[in-house]
Write a protein that holds these residues in place. Structure first.
Motif, PDB file in Angstrom:
ATOM      1  N   ARG A 151       5.275  13.203   4.926  1.00 18.99           N
ATOM      2  CA  ARG A 151       6.198  14.066   4.238  1.00 18.99           C
ATOM      3  C   ARG A 151       7.473  13.622   5.007  1.00 18.99           C
ATOM      4  O   ARG A 151       7.683  13.510   5.962  1.00 18.99           O
ATOM      5  CB  ARG A 151       5.920  15.458   3.940  1.00 18.99           C
ATOM      6  N   GLY A 152       8.827  13.441   4.071  1.00 16.06           N
ATOM      7  CA  GLY A 152       9.940  13.598   4.687  1.00 16.06           C
ATOM      8  C   GLY A 152      10.644  12.003   4.820  1.00 16.06           C
ATOM      9  O   GLY A 152      10.107  11.270   4.304  1.00 16.06           O
ATOM     10  N   PRO A 153      11.507  11.876   5.692  1.00 20.55           N
ATOM     11  CA  PRO A 153      12.239  10.764   5.846  1.00 20.55           C
ATOM     12  C   PRO A 153      11.663   9.521   6.036  1.00 20.55           C
ATOM     13  O   PRO A 153      11.856   8.536   5.844  1.00 20.55           O
ATOM     14  CB  PRO A 153      13.176  11.097   7.083  1.00 20.55           C
ATOM     15  N   TYR A 154      10.343   9.736   6.967  1.00 23.21           N
ATOM     16  CA  TYR A 154       9.723   8.799   7.474  1.00 23.21           C
ATOM     17  C   TYR A 154       8.938   7.869   6.288  1.00 23.21           C
ATOM     18  O   TYR A 154       8.406   6.619   6.380  1.00 23.21           O
ATOM     19  CB  TYR A 154       8.492   9.002   8.301  1.00 23.21           C
ATOM     20  N   SER A 155       8.667   8.333   5.011  1.00 21.44           N
ATOM     21  CA  SER A 155       8.146   7.903   3.584  1.00 21.44           C
ATOM     22  C   SER A 155       9.229   6.628   3.504  1.00 21.44           C
ATOM     23  O   SER A 155       8.561   5.744   2.850  1.00 21.44           O
ATOM     24  CB  SER A 155       8.242   8.819   2.657  1.00 21.44           C
ATOM     25  N   ALA A 156      10.457   6.562   3.982  1.00 18.37           N
ATOM     26  CA  ALA A 156      11.095   5.305   3.646  1.00 18.37           C
ATOM     27  C   ALA A 156      10.603   4.168   4.294  1.00 18.37           C
ATOM     28  O   ALA A 156      10.855   3.045   3.863  1.00 18.37           O
ATOM     29  CB  ALA A 156      12.476   5.642   4.245  1.00 18.37           C
ATOM     30  N   LEU A 157       9.700   4.018   5.196  1.00 15.58           N
ATOM     31  CA  LEU A 157       8.904   2.991   5.843  1.00 15.58           C
ATOM     32  C   LEU A 157       8.029   2.394   4.889  1.00 15.58           C
ATOM     33  O   LEU A 157       7.652   1.095   5.227  1.00 15.58           O
ATOM     34  CB  LEU A 157       8.103   3.524   7.111  1.00 15.58           C
ATOM     35  N   TYR A 158       7.785   3.094   3.747  1.00 13.26           N
ATOM     36  CA  TYR A 158       6.917   2.636   2.716  1.00 13.26           C
ATOM     37  C   TYR A 158       7.915   1.952   1.465  1.00 13.26           C
ATOM     38  O   TYR A 158       7.091   1.700   0.475  1.00 13.26           O
ATOM     39  CB  TYR A 158       5.638   3.579   2.376  1.00 13.26           C
ATOM     40  N   GLY A 159       8.986   2.144   1.740  1.00 17.49           N
ATOM     41  CA  GLY A 159       9.762   1.503   0.479  1.00 17.49           C
ATOM     42  C   GLY A 159       9.901   2.460  -0.653  1.00 17.49           C
ATOM     43  O   GLY A 159      10.183   3.493  -0.440  1.00 17.49           O
ATOM     44  N   ASN A 160       9.516   2.032  -1.841  1.00 20.06           N
ATOM     45  CA  ASN A 160       9.857   2.694  -3.262  1.00 20.06           C
ATOM     46  C   ASN A 160       9.252   4.084  -3.360  1.00 20.06           C
ATOM     47  O   ASN A 160       8.135   4.231  -4.006  1.00 20.06           O
ATOM     48  CB  ASN A 160       9.389   1.924  -4.293  1.00 20.06           C
ATOM     49  N   ALA A 161       9.392   5.003  -2.354  1.00 16.15           N
ATOM     50  CA  ALA A 161       8.606   6.492  -2.287  1.00 16.15           C
ATOM     51  C   ALA A 161       9.397   7.487  -1.654  1.00 16.15           C
ATOM     52  O   ALA A 161       9.538   7.354  -0.427  1.00 16.15           O
ATOM     53  CB  ALA A 161       7.287   6.334  -1.805  1.00 16.15           C
ATOM     54  N   SER A 162      10.500   8.021  -2.280  1.00 15.25           N
ATOM     55  CA  SER A 162      11.113   9.069  -1.742  1.00 15.25           C
ATOM     56  C   SER A 162      10.566  10.317  -1.299  1.00 15.25           C
ATOM     57  O   SER A 162      10.760  11.265  -0.360  1.00 15.25           O
ATOM     58  CB  SER A 162      12.208   9.575  -2.934  1.00 15.25           C
ATOM     59  N   GLY A 163       9.443  10.824  -2.012  1.00 13.18           N
ATOM     60  CA  GLY A 163       8.730  11.980  -1.248  1.00 13.18           C
ATOM     61  C   GLY A 163       7.818  12.155  -0.363  1.00 13.18           C
ATOM     62  O   GLY A 163       7.536  12.994   0.382  1.00 13.18           O
ATOM     63  N   GLY A 164       7.086  11.097  -0.305  1.00 13.22           N
ATOM     64  CA  GLY A 164       5.982  11.104   0.951  1.00 13.22           C
ATOM     65  C   GLY A 164       4.875  10.122   0.508  1.00 13.22           C
ATOM     66  O   GLY A 164       5.107   9.174  -0.458  1.00 13.22           O
TER      67      GLY A 164
END
Length: 709
Positions: A151-164
């Motif tokens: 959850r949270g900011p680290y989901s940005a590492l997966y691209g198109n997924a703001s939530g988790g």
């Protein structure tokens, strides 16, 4: 002799010392007689790409063990066992035509079917398409090793997924070969039959799992038949490399009862509106996919990982859209066939840097989807619920090409800096083959640079604190651009991606004090979003979307797993969420306006979970679970709320080993108090049928028998 007399004769210091020694001796004898508290297992997190111990991961991550997920459960839905993950709102819709309703920290809450805004991976293969639309029905709980919820900011590492991100991993076949058969049944005609084989032979590890699930459903028009197969094969070509093959097939035929109005739910929770019955609303899905991963250790602490996958998905959905509403080229049947595939190539290296260490990752993820989509009227003459006149025919293509970088630098004793960067690039293309109403072909592209950074400090060997910041992107899905707000034909290419900035502060700690042993974590978070995608209109299954202004999601998460006694473990999770609009907006007609300050539809402000697991003997396990969900806003205007609820479950399991044989049985009762409650909501349902009722008290029981060669 009285104690006062003893003190008078020998003096109170001698008596006090004697009592202290006696107490210490008794305590020591009692401690020696009682077994030690179980040791905490070491858990490694993989979802942050840089593998690390759970307590040393600078992100909110919950790891759920596959064996515990299977214990005393039907092994059909993730909602059976993911309630212990804070921040995760996972609702069983009792509707196998629409998948689970899943959101993380308020992202994904608006989805009226399937999962969106959250990345889902199964053995490294994305179950989320490049546009952000995903599903969970191909996850085989029977063969899971673990599930990680990021959850949270680290989901940005997966691209198109703001939530988790939800990562599911199939267990690896190891040890002597074994075979297992299982059978379970329960209320409303639920039946599950499973077969499983696993082990290692001649250096080849394998897991093969197959199951069939049948249910009559809690309500009319909710029967389902689900067949699932999952396989994993591992080979080591040499001591430096690893080759993993995974394959998965799911086949579902499910009726769709739809939602009901609050008034109908209050009168009869098992009610079904007339149109789903008249038009026999239903969905059939078939999906087959396979993936191959090659990993190799290189010299100097370097490694390579190459993954390639391909799959096909076919779906036919009959909606309950009334005949009178299907004027012009509007329909009530959707048919699609998807061919999809992709690669993920990754290099990693570990180096000494000064007095610390530096870990690097560089990779490229590329995914593509080709979809042939048709639309039909759901009637032919006076015959309803059939494939009628063709009203839509198009080929849609989705592609994403995302390079990414990540670094982790232990720059000082007890300090670590992590940073990541991903260039997310998503392309939409639609080619219209149905030209009777005009050519609605078009294309659109979205791209954004998504950074994440975190700072972590180790207070002591058991306690870590961290702060992280990241930016995420959430593009519209093809389903969300399928209808224009003005009800005209063609795709809604005017939608823009929502862009979010997330911040998080967290603490993680292991403890062994006062006769208690366990771990706990807490996180404070806030996400601000621009161009939030919201519903513009919802009419008989046809939902159109638009961009609103700003939204904000902020809150707190707490979780713990604690051994209270050698035979008693407590698990708990608490989520407090304030998800609201920071600027108002109006519907597609500019008439019905939603003011700033309203709660984001589909979200609950508080979620709670407590679970007690008691091990009275080696062969027995008893579980008691309690779950709380706050009231859920069913529409953007916050005029309708699904009531809050509390439900409890009781389960018992028994395992007996007889030589090479192992027999396991369980029994379970859900919703002990037989409460009427709304299991999930259909956000902004145009006819006011927001509620999807949950069943009352339910029972289930099952057994499995395995043999190890």
């Amino acid at each position: 002799m009285h104690f006062s007399r003893l003190c008078h004769l020998t003096g109170w210091p001698v008596a006090a010392a004697g009592l202290l020694l006696t107490a210490q001796s008794a305590t020591a004898q009692q401690a020696a007689a009682q077994p030690e508290l179980p040791q905490l297992s070491e858990v490694t997190v993989r979802s942050t790409l840089q593998e690390s111990a759970l307590e040393q991961t600078p992100a909110s991550v919950t790891v759920l063990d596959g064996e515990r997920m299977r214990e005393r459960n039907l092994q059909v839905n993730l909602s059976e066992s993911l309630s212990a993950a804070p921040g995760l709102q996972l609702q069983n819709r009792q509707n196998y035509a629409q998948d689970l309703q899943l959101s993380i920290r308020g992202f994904g809450a608006r989805s009226t079917f399937g999962v969106r805004g959250i990345q889902i991976y199964v053995d490294g293969i994305p179950s989320t398409m490049p546009d952000g639309q995903g599903q969970t029905n191909n996850i085989d709980i029977a063969s899971l090793e673990r599930v990680e919820v990021l959850r949270g900011p680290y989901s940005a590492l997966y691209g198109n997924a703001s939530g988790g991100v939800i990562n599911a991993y199939t267990e690896r076949g190891e040890g002597a070969p074994s075979v297992q058969s299982s059978f379970a049944l329960g209320s409303d005609g639920q039946k599950r039959l499973g077969l499983k084989a696993k082990g290692e032979t001649n250096g080849i590890g394998y897991v093969l799992s197959a199951s069939r699930f049948l249910t009559d459903g809690y309500r009319a028009q909710s029967a389902a038949d689900k067949n699932l197969f999952n396989a994993r094969i591992d080979v080591k070509p040499d001591e430096y490399s690893q080759l993993t093959l995974v394959a998965n097939h799911v086949d579902i035929d499910a009726k769709d009862p739809g939602g009901i109005t609050p008034k109908d739910w209050a009168a009869n929770p098992k009610a079904v509106a007339s149109n789903p019955l008249l038009y026999d609303s239903r969905k059939s899905v078939k999906q087959t996919q396979a993936g191959l991963t090659y990993e190799r250790q290189l010299d100097g602490g370097q490694a390579l990982r190459l993954m390639a996958y391909a799959g096909q998905r076919e779906m036919m959905q009959f909606q309950s859209t009334p005949k009178a509403s299907q004027t012009g080229y509007r329909g009530g049947v959707i048919g699609l066939k998807r061919d999809y595939g992709g690669i993920d190539a990754r290099w990693s290296g570990k180096y000494e840097l000064g007095s610390g260490s530096l870990s690097l990752i560089a990779g490229l993820a590329a995914n593509t989807v080709r979809e042939d989509r048709q639309g039909y009227k759901n009637f032919a003459g006076n015959q309803l619920g059939v494939v009628g006149e063709l009203v839509r025919d198009e080929r849609n293509t989705l592609t994403s090409i995302d390079p990414y970088l990540q670094a982790s630098w232990a720059f000082a004793p007890r300090w670590k800096l992590d940073a990541g960067l991903r260039w997310s690039n998503v392309q939409f293309q639609s080619r219209d083959h149905f030209l009777a109403d005009k050519n609605d072909s078009g294309n659109a592209g979205f791209h954004k640079l998504l950074p994440v950074v975190s700072l972590q400090h180790e207070l002591n060997q058991d306690t870590n604190i961290y702060a992280s910041l990241g930016r995420g992107m959430e593009t519209p899905t093809f389903n969300e651009i399928s209808y224009r707000p003005d009800l005209a034909g063609g795709l809604n290419f005017g939608l823009k991606p929502a862009v979010s900035t997330s911040a998080e502060l967290g603490i993680k700690q292991r403890f062994n004090v006062a006769g208690l042993r366990g771990d706990w974590s807490a996180a404070l978070f806030q996400t601000s979003t621009d161009d939030e995608i919201v519903v513009a209109s919802n009419d008989n299954g046809r939902t159109s979307y638009q961009n609103a202004g700003k939204t904000r999601r902020r809150g707190m998460e707490l979780s713990t797993s604690t051994w209270l006694m050698p035979q008693l473990r407590l698990s708990g999770a608490l989520t407090l969420l304030d998800a609201s609009l920071r600027s108002g907006y109006c519907d597609s007609k500019g008439q019905d306006c939603t003011p700033a300050g309203n709660r984001i539809a589909g979200t609950a402000r508080h979620l709670g979970y407590l679970g007690l697991e008691w091990l009275p003997a080696t062969d027995w396990r008893v579980g008691l679970d309690w779950r709380h969900v706050g009231r859920i806003a069913a529409d953007d205007k916050n005029q309708v709320y699904a009531p809050s609820y509390n439900v409890a479950s009781l389960s018992v399991g028994y395992t007996k080993r007889l030589g090479a044989w192992k027999l396991s049985t369980f029994a379970r009762i859900d919703n002990l108090a037989d409460k009427n409650y709304v299991g999930s909501v259909i956000v902004n349902e145009g006819n006011g049928r927001y509620y999807e009722p949950a069943p009352g008290r339910q029972w289930m029981a099952g057994t499995s028998l395995s043999y190890q060669f």
